[in-house]
Write a protein that holds these residues in place. Structure first.
Motif, PDB file in Angstrom:
ATOM      1  N   SER A 116     -16.839  77.330  21.469  1.00 47.10           N
ATOM      2  CA  SER A 116     -16.315  75.974  21.335  1.00 47.10           C
ATOM      3  C   SER A 116     -15.648  75.849  19.974  1.00 47.10           C
ATOM      4  O   SER A 116     -16.215  76.263  18.954  1.00 47.10           O
ATOM      5  CB  SER A 116     -17.439  74.943  21.459  1.00 47.10           C
ATOM      6  OG  SER A 116     -16.926  73.633  21.311  1.00 47.10           O
ATOM      7  N   PHE A 117     -14.429  75.271  19.958  1.00 50.04           N
ATOM      8  CA  PHE A 117     -13.660  75.246  18.712  1.00 50.04           C
ATOM      9  C   PHE A 117     -12.769  74.014  18.685  1.00 50.04           C
ATOM     10  O   PHE A 117     -11.929  73.815  19.558  1.00 50.04           O
ATOM     11  CB  PHE A 117     -12.807  76.514  18.624  1.00 50.04           C
ATOM     12  CG  PHE A 117     -12.262  76.815  17.241  1.00 50.04           C
ATOM     13  CD1 PHE A 117     -12.613  76.082  16.123  1.00 50.04           C
ATOM     14  CD2 PHE A 117     -11.376  77.868  17.080  1.00 50.04           C
ATOM     15  CE1 PHE A 117     -12.113  76.386  14.863  1.00 50.04           C
ATOM     16  CE2 PHE A 117     -10.861  78.193  15.828  1.00 50.04           C
ATOM     17  CZ  PHE A 117     -11.232  77.454  14.725  1.00 50.04           C
ATOM     18  N   ASN A 118     -12.949  73.184  17.662  1.00 49.71           N
ATOM     19  CA  ASN A 118     -12.027  72.092  17.357  1.00 49.71           C
ATOM     20  C   ASN A 118     -10.957  72.667  16.442  1.00 49.71           C
ATOM     21  O   ASN A 118     -11.220  72.963  15.279  1.00 49.71           O
ATOM     22  CB  ASN A 118     -12.782  70.942  16.670  1.00 49.71           C
ATOM     23  CG  ASN A 118     -11.884  69.763  16.343  1.00 49.71           C
ATOM     24  OD1 ASN A 118     -10.722  69.925  15.991  1.00 49.71           O
ATOM     25  ND2 ASN A 118     -12.427  68.560  16.428  1.00 49.71           N
ATOM     26  N   ILE A 119      -9.730  72.816  16.954  1.00 47.56           N
ATOM     27  CA  ILE A 119      -8.697  73.543  16.196  1.00 47.56           C
ATOM     28  C   ILE A 119      -7.788  72.630  15.374  1.00 47.56           C
ATOM     29  O   ILE A 119      -6.864  73.101  14.718  1.00 47.56           O
ATOM     30  CB  ILE A 119      -7.849  74.429  17.113  1.00 47.56           C
ATOM     31  CG1 ILE A 119      -6.945  73.588  18.023  1.00 47.56           C
ATOM     32  CG2 ILE A 119      -8.725  75.368  17.940  1.00 47.56           C
ATOM     33  CD1 ILE A 119      -5.858  74.412  18.709  1.00 47.56           C
ATOM     34  N   PRO A 130     -17.457  70.282   6.979  1.00 47.00           N
ATOM     35  CA  PRO A 130     -16.115  70.862   7.046  1.00 47.00           C
ATOM     36  C   PRO A 130     -16.173  72.376   6.882  1.00 47.00           C
ATOM     37  O   PRO A 130     -17.124  72.911   6.306  1.00 47.00           O
ATOM     38  CB  PRO A 130     -15.401  70.209   5.866  1.00 47.00           C
ATOM     39  CG  PRO A 130     -16.495  69.956   4.867  1.00 47.00           C
ATOM     40  CD  PRO A 130     -17.708  69.621   5.678  1.00 47.00           C
ATOM     41  N   SER A 131     -15.181  73.066   7.372  1.00 43.80           N
ATOM     42  CA  SER A 131     -15.234  74.525   7.466  1.00 43.80           C
ATOM     43  C   SER A 131     -15.351  75.216   6.124  1.00 43.80           C
ATOM     44  O   SER A 131     -15.963  76.283   6.025  1.00 43.80           O
ATOM     45  CB  SER A 131     -13.992  75.034   8.209  1.00 43.80           C
ATOM     46  OG  SER A 131     -12.801  74.647   7.524  1.00 43.80           O
ATOM     47  N   TRP A 132     -14.789  74.623   5.073  1.00 49.42           N
ATOM     48  CA  TRP A 132     -14.788  75.281   3.764  1.00 49.42           C
ATOM     49  C   TRP A 132     -16.087  75.059   2.986  1.00 49.42           C
ATOM     50  O   TRP A 132     -16.406  75.794   2.071  1.00 49.42           O
ATOM     51  CB  TRP A 132     -13.597  74.804   2.935  1.00 49.42           C
ATOM     52  CG  TRP A 132     -13.597  73.325   2.674  1.00 49.42           C
ATOM     53  CD1 TRP A 132     -14.131  72.665   1.610  1.00 49.42           C
ATOM     54  CD2 TRP A 132     -13.034  72.308   3.508  1.00 49.42           C
ATOM     55  NE1 TRP A 132     -13.942  71.307   1.732  1.00 49.42           N
ATOM     56  CE2 TRP A 132     -13.266  71.059   2.882  1.00 49.42           C
ATOM     57  CE3 TRP A 132     -12.344  72.332   4.729  1.00 49.42           C
ATOM     58  CZ2 TRP A 132     -12.837  69.855   3.442  1.00 49.42           C
ATOM     59  CZ3 TRP A 132     -11.922  71.136   5.270  1.00 49.42           C
ATOM     60  CH2 TRP A 132     -12.170  69.914   4.643  1.00 49.42           C
ATOM     61  N   GLN A 133     -16.857  74.060   3.385  1.00 55.49           N
ATOM     62  CA  GLN A 133     -18.143  73.783   2.743  1.00 55.49           C
ATOM     63  C   GLN A 133     -19.029  73.063   3.759  1.00 55.49           C
ATOM     64  O   GLN A 133     -19.305  71.878   3.629  1.00 55.49           O
ATOM     65  CB  GLN A 133     -17.955  72.925   1.482  1.00 55.49           C
ATOM     66  CG  GLN A 133     -19.181  72.827   0.614  1.00 55.49           C
ATOM     67  CD  GLN A 133     -18.920  72.010  -0.645  1.00 55.49           C
ATOM     68  OE1 GLN A 133     -17.886  71.354  -0.779  1.00 55.49           O
ATOM     69  NE2 GLN A 133     -19.844  72.053  -1.581  1.00 55.49           N
ATOM     70  N   VAL A 143     -22.377  80.908  14.424  1.00 60.54           N
ATOM     71  CA  VAL A 143     -21.308  80.064  13.906  1.00 60.54           C
ATOM     72  C   VAL A 143     -20.374  81.004  13.159  1.00 60.54           C
ATOM     73  O   VAL A 143     -20.774  81.640  12.186  1.00 60.54           O
ATOM     74  CB  VAL A 143     -21.847  78.957  12.977  1.00 60.54           C
ATOM     75  CG1 VAL A 143     -20.691  78.195  12.339  1.00 60.54           C
ATOM     76  CG2 VAL A 143     -22.729  77.998  13.751  1.00 60.54           C
ATOM     77  N   LEU A 144     -19.138  81.124  13.640  1.00 53.93           N
ATOM     78  CA  LEU A 144     -18.232  82.141  13.115  1.00 53.93           C
ATOM     79  C   LEU A 144     -17.677  81.728  11.756  1.00 53.93           C
ATOM     80  O   LEU A 144     -17.286  80.572  11.547  1.00 53.93           O
ATOM     81  CB  LEU A 144     -17.081  82.371  14.092  1.00 53.93           C
ATOM     82  CG  LEU A 144     -17.482  82.794  15.510  1.00 53.93           C
ATOM     83  CD1 LEU A 144     -16.251  83.012  16.356  1.00 53.93           C
ATOM     84  CD2 LEU A 144     -18.333  84.053  15.485  1.00 53.93           C
ATOM     85  N   ASP A 145     -17.645  82.684  10.851  1.00 57.36           N
ATOM     86  CA  ASP A 145     -17.064  82.454   9.523  1.00 57.36           C
ATOM     87  C   ASP A 145     -15.550  82.590   9.642  1.00 57.36           C
ATOM     88  O   ASP A 145     -14.953  83.593   9.248  1.00 57.36           O
ATOM     89  CB  ASP A 145     -17.630  83.462   8.527  1.00 57.36           C
ATOM     90  CG  ASP A 145     -17.140  83.202   7.106  1.00 57.36           C
ATOM     91  OD1 ASP A 145     -16.638  82.092   6.847  1.00 57.36           O
ATOM     92  OD2 ASP A 145     -17.241  84.119   6.262  1.00 57.36           O
ATOM     93  N   ASP A 188     -10.544  72.627  10.331  1.00 59.31           N
ATOM     94  CA  ASP A 188     -11.534  71.940   9.489  1.00 59.31           C
ATOM     95  C   ASP A 188     -12.926  72.011  10.114  1.00 59.31           C
ATOM     96  O   ASP A 188     -13.894  71.546   9.521  1.00 59.31           O
ATOM     97  CB  ASP A 188     -11.126  70.495   9.205  1.00 59.31           C
ATOM     98  CG  ASP A 188     -11.004  69.632  10.448  1.00 59.31           C
ATOM     99  OD1 ASP A 188     -10.898  70.192  11.564  1.00 59.31           O
ATOM    100  OD2 ASP A 188     -10.989  68.393  10.311  1.00 59.31           O
ATOM    101  N   HIS A 189     -13.050  72.592  11.311  1.00 63.47           N
ATOM    102  CA  HIS A 189     -14.328  72.884  11.946  1.00 63.47           C
ATOM    103  C   HIS A 189     -14.487  74.389  12.056  1.00 63.47           C
ATOM    104  O   HIS A 189     -13.494  75.122  12.179  1.00 63.47           O
ATOM    105  CB  HIS A 189     -14.395  72.305  13.368  1.00 63.47           C
ATOM    106  CG  HIS A 189     -14.465  70.820  13.439  1.00 63.47           C
ATOM    107  ND1 HIS A 189     -15.551  70.148  13.950  1.00 63.47           N
ATOM    108  CD2 HIS A 189     -13.569  69.864  13.087  1.00 63.47           C
ATOM    109  CE1 HIS A 189     -15.331  68.847  13.914  1.00 63.47           C
ATOM    110  NE2 HIS A 189     -14.120  68.653  13.395  1.00 63.47           N
ATOM    111  N   LEU A 190     -15.731  74.861  12.068  1.00 64.51           N
ATOM    112  CA  LEU A 190     -16.009  76.258  12.364  1.00 64.51           C
ATOM    113  C   LEU A 190     -16.304  76.407  13.857  1.00 64.51           C
ATOM    114  O   LEU A 190     -16.934  75.528  14.457  1.00 64.51           O
ATOM    115  CB  LEU A 190     -17.209  76.757  11.553  1.00 64.51           C
ATOM    116  CG  LEU A 190     -17.016  76.847  10.039  1.00 64.51           C
ATOM    117  CD1 LEU A 190     -18.330  77.250   9.361  1.00 64.51           C
ATOM    118  CD2 LEU A 190     -15.907  77.825   9.670  1.00 64.51           C
TER     119      LEU A 190
END
Length: 286
Positions: A36-39, A229-232, A253-255, A260-262
């Motif tokens: 699942s990915f919010n792109i 958020p993806s960066w923190q 949870v993929l790095d 803005d989402h992982l």
């Protein structure tokens, strides 16, 4: 002016679209890999100030979006079933590229479906997306209750009591609207023994499992790691929830701070009776 594009719609059965570029039939193994990915419509966001400095990309095309979609497509190619949120269905901001179809091509997925939730004509085509290596035995498009613009896709794999129901969704920010939406989804999966709920649910797993209309289902939340958020990462709002009859093989949870989402991934073991139905899949692109 925009109201002429925003119209109500009713739940409906749909057919998955075919990707003619995908080829090479192969049998599915014992496990199914889901993502699942919010792109964020292909926008790369790596700092809070990017919400301001890159906000124009929600309205206008940007050359970097194509490069970012290539990165997303390469990531998706490792999976069998993908739920996408915040996808554009082909408007000015995406350079009139249907991002669901494009990612199906990049990841070599034979089946795809775009759920259009907010139709702003040439300005934006706010959508959810489905990518699958398996042919759905049922596909339904459901607008969710509450403010317009949220939807869920119900996908069924196989037939009979061992069929697998998968609901892909992007839920509301507000608690009251989200509760109504989850009650609706609860009704959708009534009667299914094997269920997967996946998407951007905008709330934590404990709230979903303990205080929502899903609380009596005994669902399992394999991961409680932050995704936004993806960066923190600080908030765990992207989930893949499983019915207790399904066997979890792996969770991650993929790095991959592309959006803005992982992205969230799980691998589950399919029920033997469902594997015996000889579902057809296509091999991974890599």
């Amino acid at each position: 002016m925009l109201r002429r594009w925003i119209t109500a719609r009713a739940p409906a059965s749909r057919a998955a679209r075919r990707n003619p570029q995908a080829s090479g039939d192969a049998g599915l193994g014992e496990c199914l890999r889901l993502l699942s990915f919010n792109i964020q419509v292909g926008i790369s966001t790596g700092r809070y100030h990017h919400y301001l400095t890159r906000s124009w990309q929600h309205l206008l095309p940007h050359s970097g979006r194509a490069v970012n979609l290539q990165r997303i497509g390469a990531l998706l190619a490792d999976f069998d079933l993908v739920a996408l949120q915040e996808v554009d269905g082909g408007s000015l901001r995406s350079d009139y590229v249907n991002q669901v179809e494009h990612l199906a091509q990049l990841g070599n997925f034979p089946y795809w479906y775009q759920q259009l939730n907010r139709n702003l004509g040439p300005l934006a085509q706010h959508s959810n997306g489905l990518l699958s290596r398996l042919r759905p035995s049922l596909l339904e498009d459901h607008p969710l209750p509450g403010p317009r613009g949220r939807g869920a896709i119900l996908l069924r794999l196989g037939e009979g009591p061992e069929a697998l129901a998968v609901v892909m969704m992007h839920l509301a920010l507000g608690t009251k609207a989200r509760t109504r939406q989850l009650a609706y989804i609860r009704e959708l999966i009534q009667g299914y023994r094997h269920c997967v709920l996946m998407g951007d649910m905008n709330t934590h797993a404990s709230e979903l499992l303990e205080n929502s209309p899903l609380r009596d289902l005994g669902l399992i939340a394999p991961q409680t790691c932050a995704t936004f958020p993806s960066w923190q990462p600080q908030r765990c709002i992207d989930h893949i929830l499983l019915s207790p009859q399904l066997t979890l093989e792996r969770m991650q949870v993929l790095d991959a701070p592309i959006s803005d989402h992982l992205p969230v991934a799980v691998e589950i073991r399919l029920p033997a009776a469902l594997r015996d139905q000889q579902l057809i899949a296509l091999p991974h692109a890599n």
